[in-house]
Design an enzyme around this catalytic site. Structure first.
Site, mmCIF file in Angstrom:
data_model
loop_
_atom_site.group_PDB
_atom_site.id
_atom_site.type_symbol
_atom_site.label_atom_id
_atom_site.label_comp_id
_atom_site.label_asym_id
_atom_site.label_seq_id
_atom_site.Cartn_x
_atom_site.Cartn_y
_atom_site.Cartn_z
ATOM 1 N N HIS A 69 2.479 4.834 -8.389
ATOM 2 C CA HIS A 69 3.578 4.267 -7.622
ATOM 3 C C HIS A 69 4.582 3.562 -8.529
ATOM 4 O O HIS A 69 4.203 2.969 -9.533
ATOM 5 C CB HIS A 69 3.054 3.234 -6.618
ATOM 6 C CG HIS A 69 2.001 3.759 -5.714
ATOM 7 N ND1 HIS A 69 0.959 2.993 -5.272
ATOM 8 C CD2 HIS A 69 1.812 4.987 -5.171
ATOM 9 C CE1 HIS A 69 0.172 3.714 -4.485
ATOM 10 N NE2 HIS A 69 0.675 4.933 -4.420
ATOM 11 N N LYS B 149 5.302 -6.717 -12.320
ATOM 12 C CA LYS B 149 4.094 -7.251 -11.710
ATOM 13 C C LYS B 149 3.087 -7.670 -12.763
ATOM 14 O O LYS B 149 3.091 -7.181 -13.888
ATOM 15 C CB LYS B 149 3.467 -6.273 -10.735
ATOM 16 C CG LYS B 149 3.108 -4.928 -11.311
ATOM 17 C CD LYS B 149 2.511 -4.009 -10.251
ATOM 18 C CE LYS B 149 3.423 -2.853 -9.991
ATOM 19 N NZ LYS B 149 2.918 -1.907 -9.021
ATOM 20 N N TYR C 89 -2.329 -8.525 -7.440
ATOM 21 C CA TYR C 89 -1.002 -8.228 -7.961
ATOM 22 C C TYR C 89 -0.099 -9.428 -7.685
ATOM 23 O O TYR C 89 -0.066 -9.926 -6.561
ATOM 24 C CB TYR C 89 -0.352 -7.043 -7.240
ATOM 25 C CG TYR C 89 -1.238 -5.865 -6.962
ATOM 26 C CD1 TYR C 89 -1.146 -4.718 -7.743
ATOM 27 C CD2 TYR C 89 -2.137 -5.870 -5.905
ATOM 28 C CE1 TYR C 89 -1.939 -3.617 -7.463
ATOM 29 C CE2 TYR C 89 -2.930 -4.773 -5.633
ATOM 30 C CZ TYR C 89 -2.827 -3.651 -6.418
ATOM 31 O OH TYR C 89 -3.605 -2.562 -6.144
ATOM 32 N N ASP D 220 -0.577 9.254 -1.120
ATOM 33 C CA ASP D 220 -0.710 9.636 -2.530
ATOM 34 C C ASP D 220 -0.961 11.128 -2.694
ATOM 35 O O ASP D 220 -0.517 11.729 -3.675
ATOM 36 C CB ASP D 220 -1.810 8.814 -3.202
ATOM 37 C CG ASP D 220 -1.404 7.354 -3.388
ATOM 38 O OD1 ASP D 220 -0.207 7.034 -3.222
ATOM 39 O OD2 ASP D 220 -2.286 6.535 -3.692
#
Length: 181
Positions: free
Chosen positions: A62, A71, A131, A167
């Site tokens: 992603h 991140k 995250y 996905d």
């Protein structure tokens, strides 16, 4: 805690020093001053998220269009094989990938600047990944490349046990390259 540069431009590993004794351990997982010393604005992170996955699950690959998304990623429980691909046109490491094992023993935190595809595979039966993200999620800017794209040649350590429908429907690396360049 120390910071290590990686083979991908701008990607950093924060390496803590856990203090272990007969009670267990204590470790720092984030240090705002150290982050700032390495050009990361600690105040920019606006969202914390967590995922839980079973062994063999693959999440990714992603990314985010527009201004991207930076991140900090760490594995709070279990272990993952974390994968990055540089998708920043003009970057000296454009198109290159990096694999890092994150786990609940080393407590490594991976800093991923804006402009990368990111994904991971859970290596243990119960895996929690945390995250810290520098912007709110905007689904209209989602980018994805299928985890088993032949051009990316990602060597996942385990057979894929679970992959989301999203996905599985992700586009190809070639299609993303056309969009980026």
């Amino acid at each position: 805690m120390r910071v290590e540069r990686t083979a991908l431009d701008g990607v950093l590993l924060f390496v803590p020093t856990p203090h272990r004794d007969d009670r267990g351990l204590f470790t720092r997982t984030f240090d705002a001053e150290l982050a700032a010393e390495h050009g990361i604005d600690p105040a920019a992170f606006v969202q914390d998220s967590q995922s839980r996955s079973r062994q063999g699950t693959i999440r990714g690959m992603h990314g985010r269009a527009g201004r991207g998304e930076a991140k900090l990623v760490r594995c709070a429980r279990g272990a993952v094989r974390d994968m990055l691909v540089d998708i920043r046109p003009g970057s000296p490491t454009f198109g290159r990938s990096l694999a890092v094992t994150l786990d609940d023993e080393s407590f490594l935190t991976l800093y991923v600047p804006a402009g990368f595809l990111h994904g991971f595979q859970a290596l243990t039966e119960q895996t929690d990944v945390c995250y810290r993200i520098d912007r709110e999620h905007d689904p209209s800017e989602d980018l994805s490349v299928r985890y088993d794209d032949p051009d990316l040649k990602i060597d996942w350590p385990l057979p894929a046990a679970a992959v989301s429908a999203r996905d599985l429907a992700a586009g190809s690396w070639a299609r993303l390259l056309d969009r980026l360049t």
